[in-house]
Design an enzyme around this catalytic site. Sequence first.
Site: not given
Ligand code: NAP
Length: 437
Positions: A206, A308
């Site tokens: 970041k 979140g």
């Molecule tokens: P997550 O809960 O792990 O979800 C990832 C999603 O992407 C899942 O639906 C997964 O599919 C899909 N996916 C992963 N690899 C894939 C592939 N090779 N082909 C197709 N689909 C794939 O992640 P998240 O927490 O939502 O985070 C997503 C992004 O937002 C990241 O870059 C993270 O750094 C960023 N972010 C997250 C937060 C937070 O609070 N979570 C905050 C700020 C930024 P499946 O469901 O089928 O496994």
Amino acid sequence: MIEYRNLRIALLGAGSVGAQVADQILNHGDELAARIGAGIELIGVAVRDPKSQRAVDIPAHLITTDAAALVRQADIVIELMGGVEPARTLILDAINAGADIVTANKALLAHHSTEIFEAASQVGAQVYYEAAVAGAIPIIRPLRDSLAGDRVTRILGIVNGTTNFILDRIDTLGESMEDSLAMAKKLGYAEEDSSADVEGYDAAQKASILASLAFHTHVPIDLVYREGITEITRDQVSAARQAGYVVKLLAICERVVSADGTEGVSARVYPAMVPDTHPLAAVHGANNAVFVEAELAGPLMFYGAGAGGVQTSSAVLGDLVSAARRHVIGGPGVAESTHATFPIVPISGIRTRYHISLEITDAPGVLADIASLFATHGVSVESVEQKVTSVDGQAATATLVIGTHEAIEADLAATVDALEASAVVQRVVGVIRMEGL
Ligand code: NAP
């Protein structure tokens, strides 16, 4: 009014953030369309495992595992998969197929922003990434747009909620590092492998993004200095509190002028003592905050939920509306501004203040010996506090806490080496930098 065809939105990922974004587009699409001035249509949601349980209902016909085919049909691709591959390849393919990109992927941007921004610039596409730093908090757009006419001089950011949660519990509840990390895992603030958070890798990514944006200079991730919180002890946190400070893991982005007058920028991550009167000291729990200092605007504070799924979806949807409005209005996207190309100053060249704890032999002349070690290396002492901690026969051990004036990191490091080699110093207990003074 010109009737515009529905904009085709492809969503990559339906996890914590993606599922919430899908839910909003599916259930509040009309409201978004009214703000955009054109209809939007979610044309598909790419996931890894179509059978996974989702936090929200997504119609089965939208779910696909063929992300590569999906991105080629979209006007806007929202990438919420995380990780470098296949996200990088899919984004580059989407750009080359004419789409704008919305992403929350700090890991990808920290390592491949140059390649992605150049690809976008070549075809006049735009990449939006408000959610990549500090979740729901608007900080990318303020730096990119609102402060584009000002000169940002410094950013101090609490950009990792997990480490703030841990340090806050040590400070306010007197917990140990181990216990507060265990609680962070139990409450879902930390992953089982917490190294990205506690070792400062997440905050460094970041810092790279914020510094690049704030200083119009590409700041590569490998030039961001990084220390995590694993060496911080409960004693250090409580000593800091007694002295009127709070320990926070900070991402620091700063314009610096070297001794020879050269202007440069520094991006670094480490735990630091912040005065308890500083706005960042009031950031508790897993919240994030970014404190920006600009020449004209003065100090600004951006505060809120740094993570979140629901909260982060706000930033993603804001980007979606911006991207969609641009499609409606037409014209090429605005390229990232890297015109300044400041040199990146290594950690050895930065100036800050330090708080050093020593165990010394309590005998006549020892304080003078130690003071001369600081003077020899050009580090000026601001405060000294001494406590006798133990007496063993004739020999007494004292704890000495020394605060310095601003000093160059290389000089401080040489002073610490000399202290460690000194016969009167039994142990250098800890060195912690002081920021926000
Ligand atoms: P997550 O809960 O792990 O979800 C990832 C999603 O992407 C899942 O639906 C997964 O599919 C899909 N996916 C992963 N690899 C894939 C592939 N090779 N082909 C197709 N689909 C794939 O992640 P998240 O927490 O939502 O985070 C997503 C992004 O937002 C990241 O870059 C993270 O750094 C960023 N972010 C997250 C937060 C937070 O609070 N979570 C905050 C700020 C930024 P499946 O469901 O089928 O496994």
